[in-house]
Design an enzyme around this catalytic site. Structure first.
Site, PDB file in Angstrom:
ATOM      1  CB  THR A 168     -30.114 -55.878  13.459  1.00 46.13           C
ATOM      2  OG1 THR A 168     -31.327 -55.305  13.026  1.00 46.13           O
ATOM      3  CG2 THR A 168     -29.027 -54.818  13.449  1.00 46.13           C
ATOM      4  NE  ARG A 177     -37.907 -47.960  13.214  1.00 45.24           N
ATOM      5  CZ  ARG A 177     -36.912 -48.784  13.555  1.00 45.24           C
ATOM      6  NH1 ARG A 177     -36.152 -49.327  12.623  1.00 45.24           N
ATOM      7  NH2 ARG A 177     -36.671 -49.039  14.818  1.00 45.24           N
TER       8      ARG A 177
HETATM    9  N1  ASP Z   1     -32.189 -51.931  16.025  1.00 44.06           N
HETATM   10  C1  ASP Z   1     -32.805 -52.218  14.766  1.00 44.06           C
HETATM   11  C2  ASP Z   1     -33.788 -51.138  14.426  1.00 44.06           C
HETATM   12  O1  ASP Z   1     -34.519 -50.734  15.303  1.00 44.06           O
HETATM   13  C3  ASP Z   1     -33.503 -53.538  14.735  1.00 44.06           C
HETATM   14  C4  ASP Z   1     -32.734 -54.699  15.313  1.00 44.06           C
HETATM   15  O2  ASP Z   1     -31.705 -54.524  15.936  1.00 44.06           O
HETATM   16  O3  ASP Z   1     -33.167 -55.838  15.142  1.00 44.06           O
HETATM   17  O4  ASP Z   1     -33.872 -50.753  13.288  1.00 44.06           O
END
Ligand code: ASP
Length: 337
Positions: free
Chosen positions: A202, A230
């Protein structure tokens, strides 16, 4: 006589030059602080699978993004534009889990989430669950700038994207070879339905500009093999993204469900604003104590109005980079940099 006059003039000139030099040195020293911090995701970054080539490639991706955003701050641009530019660059880089390289959901589609927040106001815009938007962070910015809303999702967000003339791409644009392989691997390993997959990649950015304004932005494909529909913490204001000129700007990365239950980004800024903790302590308390106490894994980047920055995580690594007006330029992955 003429010689004496010449001498006086040159002395005058010299002291004028010295005066000017002194003035500009003071002006430089007094220049308001600017800084930009970015992340490219936290998680189990397996050193065994990280070849020197892959590591160099991640570092180059981070360097390009931090430099692009910082260049905007350096020429007097806004923190909002800087975080947008840094995140957009990582959305176009397929090694990160955002935009082009977004992780795929259980059905093999990318469902993209993003948020941007202006600490001045504060104002915010976010989108979630979109399938065709090439640069989700740009659409989040448009929601903030050109709609009365904060969060638009799925079909409605895409309708708004069409109205605003943003670049839409076919779903196949996001189905990169690497993400298809990752999904197959996750689906094999996912016999245990309760397992929350390890997220990686991310992207996010926080910045302080010369006008003293803070901004934050985050963009993600979410978790690999997630259920369709989701939505994680990244587009939720206060959970994965938050900015307020009175306290701080934060972008998070990690298992989003935990960040959402604890409003991680807002909690850090509240500890600064009401608890009068330093940014570093507030970040450390939330990441290492509060988040970890519930089993939440991840990390954050943060910045305050004085230009203090924090990059902290309770996982094995977090792709990250920072630049500021004092010449700091740092790119790191693991705890040992
Ligand atoms: N926080 C992000 C999510 O849960 C995923 C990530 O940070 O890698 O969608």
């Amino acid at each position: 006589m003429i010689a004496a006059l010449g001498e006086t003039m040159s002395h005058r000139n010299l002291s004028a030059v010295l005066c000017l030099m002194l003035l500009s040195a003071t002006a430089l020293a007094a220049e308001p602080p600017i800084a930009l911090v970015i992340h490219g995701g936290a998680g189990v970054i397996d050193r065994a699978r990280m070849t020197p080539e892959r590591e160099a490639s991640y570092r180059a991706g981070l360097a390009a993004a931090v430099d692009a955003g910082y260049a905007i701050l350096e020429r007097g641009g806004s923190s909002l534009d800087a975080v947008g530019a840094a995140v957009r660059m990582m959305e176009d880089d397929p090694q990160f889990n955002a935009g082009r390289g977004a992780a795929l959901n259980h059905d093999g589609d990318a469902e993209l989430d993003s948020a941007i927040m202006d600490g001045n106001g504060p104002r915010a815009g976010a989108i979630a669950g979109v399938w065709h938007v090439k640069n989700p962070v740009d659409l989040a910015r448009l929601v903030m700038d050109r709609s009365p809303h904060v969060l638009l999702v799925a079909g409605g967000a895409e309708e708004f994207a069409l109205e605003q003339g943003v670049v839409l791409v076919p779903r196949s644009y996001f189905r990169t070879r690497a993400r298809i392989a990752e999904l197959a691997e996750e689906q094999q390993a996912a016999e245990d339905k309760a397992r929350i997959q390890n997220p990686k990649g991310t992207v996010g950015a926080v910045a302080l500009d010369r006008a003293g304004n803070l901004a934050a932005a985050t963009s993600t494909g979410g978790l690999a093999n997630k259920h369709a529909g989701r939505v994680g913490d990244s587009p939720i204001i206060g959970a994965g993204t938050y900015a307020n000129n009175q306290s701080c700007a934060v972008s998070g990365t990690g298992a989003g469900e935990y960040f959402m239950r604890q409003l991680v980004a807002y909690d850090i800024c509240a500890l600064v604003a009401y608890g009068h903790l330093t940014l570093e302590r507030a970040v450390s308390e939330v990441v290492h104590e509060k988040l970890r106490a519930t089993g939440g894994e991840g990390g954050v980047i943060a910045i305050d109005p004085a230009g203090n920055i924090a990059m902290d995580f309770n996982t094995a690594g977090m792709f990250r980079a920072a630049r500021d007006g004092h010449g700091r330029r740092e790119i790191a992955i693991y705890h040992d940099k």
